[in-house]
Design a protein around this motif. Structure first.
Motif, PDB file in Angstrom:
ATOM      1  N   ILE A   1       0.788  -1.241   0.000  1.00 32.92           N
ATOM      2  CA  ILE A   1       0.000   0.000   0.000  1.00 32.92           C
ATOM      3  C   ILE A   1       0.816   1.286   0.000  1.00 32.92           C
ATOM      4  N   GLU A   2       2.063   1.230   0.394  1.00 34.74           N
ATOM      5  CA  GLU A   2       2.859   2.458   0.477  1.00 34.74           C
ATOM      6  C   GLU A   2       3.479   2.790  -0.882  1.00 34.74           C
ATOM      7  N   PRO A   3       3.454   4.065  -1.275  1.00 37.15           N
ATOM      8  CA  PRO A   3       4.123   4.453  -2.522  1.00 37.15           C
ATOM      9  C   PRO A   3       5.615   4.118  -2.469  1.00 37.15           C
ATOM     10  N   ASP A   4       6.238   4.333  -1.302  1.00 38.65           N
ATOM     11  CA  ASP A   4       7.636   3.991  -1.084  1.00 38.65           C
ATOM     12  C   ASP A   4       7.722   3.308   0.281  1.00 38.65           C
ATOM     13  N   PRO A   5       7.737   1.972   0.314  1.00 40.72           N
ATOM     14  CA  PRO A   5       7.731   1.268   1.595  1.00 40.72           C
ATOM     15  C   PRO A   5       8.886   1.643   2.524  1.00 40.72           C
ATOM     16  N   ALA A   6       9.995   2.110   1.976  1.00 42.23           N
ATOM     17  CA  ALA A   6      11.122   2.524   2.809  1.00 42.23           C
ATOM     18  C   ALA A   6      10.823   3.832   3.552  1.00 42.23           C
ATOM     19  N   HIS A   7       9.880   4.610   3.022  1.00 36.18           N
ATOM     20  CA  HIS A   7       9.471   5.877   3.637  1.00 36.18           C
ATOM     21  C   HIS A   7       7.942   5.899   3.709  1.00 36.18           C
ATOM     22  N   PRO A   8       7.381   5.113   4.632  1.00 31.00           N
ATOM     23  CA  PRO A   8       5.921   4.964   4.678  1.00 31.00           C
ATOM     24  C   PRO A   8       5.203   6.257   5.069  1.00 31.00           C
ATOM     25  N   ILE A   9       4.045   6.459   4.453  1.00 33.91           N
ATOM     26  CA  ILE A   9       3.228   7.630   4.782  1.00 33.91           C
ATOM     27  C   ILE A   9       1.921   7.238   5.469  1.00 33.91           C
ATOM     28  N   TYR A  10       1.460   6.017   5.289  1.00 34.24           N
ATOM     29  CA  TYR A  10       0.202   5.584   5.897  1.00 34.24           C
ATOM     30  C   TYR A  10       0.437   4.848   7.223  1.00 34.24           C
ATOM     31  N   ILE A  11       1.330   3.900   7.239  1.00 31.09           N
ATOM     32  CA  ILE A  11       1.631   3.149   8.465  1.00 31.09           C
ATOM     33  C   ILE A  11       3.023   3.570   8.921  1.00 31.09           C
TER      34      ILE A  11
END
Length: 183
Positions: free
Chosen positions: A156-166
């Motif tokens: 779900i994250e656009p960039d899992p290394a820099h999450p914005i939702y979780i």
């Protein structure tokens, strides 16, 4: 759905108004008052149908069946809480959609996103998450939650290394932010 029973002396109109603020359950008002103004007021306060006495049992049954048909055919309202970014949680089908396309969550990932969506803006520790996810024995070094979060972020994250939702709250747990980068 817990709600208080009507107070003594209240009428069907007050009950309808109260019930409608808390639920979308179908309401059929049965009343001795059959004037047009009474029917209009009852319907405007939230009743789905209004039947004045006297009535036949056949008519009552037909109206009840019609109400139930409409209630079953109506799509469930999507709560604003169930939407974030391009995603929408479909609780009835237990799936997460991104722009109407199924994201393909496992059952464990779905359970986690549902728990997070229901508690936006709150830091949830691993212990709290394990309690909310139910049925898992745990030990002090359990990393089950961390693995689920990592897998969910990849989906779900656009960039899992820099999450914005979780987001990770260092030393505490995880925080769900439905506003993403804006919040």
């Amino acid at each position: 759905m817990p709600w208080p029973p009507p107070s003594p002396g209240s009428d069907g109109l007050a009950l309808t108004r109260e019930l409608r603020t808390q639920s979308q359950v179908p309401i059929l008002m049965l009343s001795a008052r059959g004037e047009e103004i009474d029917r209009v007021v009852g319907l405007e306060l939230g009743a789905d149908d209004y039947l004045a006495k006297p009535f036949s049992p056949r008519e009552l049954l037909a109206r009840l069946r019609a109400l139930l048909r409409r209630a079953q055919a109506a799509p469930a309202a999507v709560s604003a809480r169930d939407c974030f970014g391009p995603y929408r949680l479909d609780r009835a089908a237990r799936r997460l959609l991104a722009d109407a396309v199924d994201v393909g969550l496992t059952s464990a990932e779905y359970d986690l996103i549902e728990v997070l969506i229901d508690r936006p803006g709150r830091v949830l520790t691993r212990d709290i998450l394990l309690d909310l996810l139910k049925g898992y024995d745990r030990d002090p070094f359990d990393r089950t939650v961390d693995l689920r979060v990592a897998r969910l972020r990849r989906k779900i994250e656009p960039d899992p290394a820099h999450p914005i939702y979780i987001r990770t709250v260092r030393g505490l747990g995880y925080l769900f932010n439905p506003k993403g980068a804006d919040g």
